[in-house]
Design an enzyme around this catalytic site. Structure first.
Site: not given
Ligand code: NAD
Length: 498
Positions: A177, A252, A387, A286
């Site tokens: 997804k 992550e 963050e 990230c």
């Molecule tokens: P997000 O948590 O909003 O969304 C991530 C994913 O989770 C999306 O596909 C979203 O649709 C899904 N999602 C949202 N609610 C959900 C639920 N209730 N159940 C299941 N899935 C759900 O994050 P984002 O805004 O897409 O990305 C930014 C974040 O990602 C930042 O915090 C960044 O630090 C982190 N990030 C971490 C890494 C790492 O390797 N540590 C790498 C890239 C990004």
């Protein structure tokens, strides 16, 4: 009726719309007049179809010899290489980062494919001597079944590749997804796998929103492992749901990455690293450098040099020549940036550069913000703790290496960190004491390579790693095998068998 390109889910080897018929638009964050495409707004029923297809396909895929599975990954990587420019262009249009960076994103997927294709000929197990004669024993990896993969928008091809390739090489099937803001790049990735000949049902993609498509994937009882990359808040929620079913989960999540600058650092080197670390990908990595922890004796010079350098950053549509920084991903993310700029001002930090949304000319159609620097930041201010995920960096003065490391570790996250110093003792102390999953010396907090483990401590992760061969632990379980070829004659000698 719009003439925008319509995309479908890929389930069981067929491109199909969401069962509900619902769709949503994907727009360019640099120019919201540009519609990238129309994507399925899927729900639990589409996830159920995809999981059923993946479950069915698992029976045959797990028995395909791993080197053969590797050949598929190899072919997919070759296809990605041939389409690199097209896929990088698509990614800049849907995600906003500049072309040089989206080429790097596609390249990471290519590298991961070749790396994991090679693992098909290794997937090493362990053999150990037995306590008894005529007995052989070993431990081997076995796949888990259907893997549910949930990804963010900032690396919309690289991160899916970090999950899909290792899952497949271990013999699992997958349902992904992708982030709602960047489905096209993940569709492109899946298309490369389809064109490489992936058997039907082995890879499935279902687009949609987190609560309506992501959560049913997490909760589906036939999904054996969830690999999630995204925010800490959502990751913890996902983890809680997995715990209720005793499901394997790899997380992550967020970061607040520090760069320590000692008084003996080469400031020319620091300059390039700090500006690239803080403002590359518009601060939406990230691993982005969001705190510069600088020795007080050089902090003024450093601040003015970073300010001068960051002022020259060309902000605009990443498809245009010469652009160095693109937009935030969406209006919500841009308003988070604006919120934190306001918080920083109210907390009494010194606004050294930027602080405003950019709306001149064509920029008014996108989500652009000035590169922003706060000076004289205190370690416990919210802008130094939380963050932001935007082009905002905080400079925190300190008096010693000990204090610098203490400040660096004093946040709820632990993904990446770096130190600039010419003193080898300082470098080794920092490598030992910085409590992050990744530490750089004389380099910014970004630049990970896929064949080393990638992941973080504290609020960033749950002890799992992507990348390296360590990622295989997420997508396989160990099975120990004992073979007794004594004909049973020695059974009497076993006095300590479990
Ligand atoms: P997000 O948590 O909003 O969304 C991530 C994913 O989770 C999306 O596909 C979203 O649709 C899904 N999602 C949202 N609610 C959900 C639920 N209730 N159940 C299941 N899935 C759900 O994050 P984002 O805004 O897409 O990305 C930014 C974040 O990602 C930042 O915090 C960044 O630090 C982190 N990030 C971490 C890494 C790492 O390797 N540590 C790498 C890239 C990004």
């Amino acid at each position: 009726m719009s003439d925008h390109k319509v995309y479908y889910n890929y389930i069981g080897g067929e491109w199909v719309p969401a069962r509900s018929g619902k769709t949503y638009e994907n727009r360019n964050p640099a120019d919201t007049r540009d519609v990238i495409g129309i994507f399925p707004d899927s729900g639990a029923e589409d996830i159920a179809d995809a999981v059923a297809a993946a479950k069915e396909a698992y029976n045959a895929w797990r028995l395909v010899p791993a080197p053969k599975r590797g050949e598929l990954l190899y072919r997919a990587s070759q296809i990605l290489q041939e389409r690199k420019e097209q896929y990088a262009n698509d990614m800049t249009r849907e995600m906003g980062k500049v072309l040089a960076e989206t080429r790097g994103d596609v390249q990471e997927a290519i590298d991961m494919g070749y790396f994991m294709a090679g693992e098909g000929r290794r997937l090493y197990g362990v053999t150990t001597p037995s306590e008894l004669p005529n007995k052989f024993q070993m431990s081997v990896r076995q796949p888990l079944g259907v893997c549910g993969l949930i990804t963010p928008w900032n690396f919309p091809m690289a991160i899916p590749s970090w999950k899909i390739f290792p899952a497949l090489i271990c013999g699992n099937t997958v349902v992904i997804k992708p982030a709602e803001d960047t489905p096209l790049s993940t569709y492109n990735f899946v298309q490369a796998l389809v064109d490489a000949g992936v058997p039907k049902g082995v890879v499935n993609i279902v687009s949609g929103h987190g609560p309506t498509a992501g959560e049913p994937l997490v909760q589906h009882p036939d999904v054996k492992v969830i690999s999630f990359t995204g925010s800490t808040e959502v990751g913890r929620h996902v983890s809680t749901l997995c715990a209720q079913q005793g499901k394997h989960v790899s997380l992550e999540m967020g970061g607040k990455n520090p760069m320590i600058i000692m008084d003996d650092a080469d400031l020319d080197l620091v300059l390039a690293g700090a500006v690239w670390g803080a403002f590359g990908t518009t601060g939406q990595r990230c691993t982005a450098t969001s705190r510069i922890i600088a020795h007080r004796s050089i902090v003024d010079e450093l601040t003015s040099r970073i300010q001068a350098e960051a002022k020259t950053i060309q902000v605009g549509n990443g498809l245009l020549d010469g652009m160095q920084m693109g937009p935030s991903i969406n209006e919500g993310q841009l308003s988070v940036v604006e919120k934190y700029v306001k918080i920083g001002r109210e907390e009494g930090a010194e606004l050294v550069l930027g602080g405003e949304r950019l709306t001149d000319g064509d920029l008014s159609h996108g989500f652009f913000h000035q590169p922003t620097i706060f000076g004289n930041v205190k370690r416990n201010m919210r802008i130094a703790q939380e963050e932001i995920f935007g082009p905002v960096v905080s400079i925190i003065p300190v008096d010693s290496l000990e204090e610098a490391i203490d400040v660096a570790n004093d946040v709820p996250y632990g993904l990446s960190s770096s130190i600039y110093t010419r003193n080898v003792n300082n470098a080794f102390i920092a490598m030992r004491d910085l409590y992050t999953g990744i530490v750089y010396v004389n380099a910014p907090t970004i630049g990970a390579e896929i064949h080393l483990p990638f992941g973080g401590t504290k609020g960033t992760g749950n002890g799992k790693r992507e990348g390296g061969t360590q990622v295989l632990d997420t997508y396989s379980e160990w099975k120990s095998l004992y073979v007794d070829y004594s004909g049973g004659l020695q059974r009497a000698q076993i006095d300590n068998a479990e």
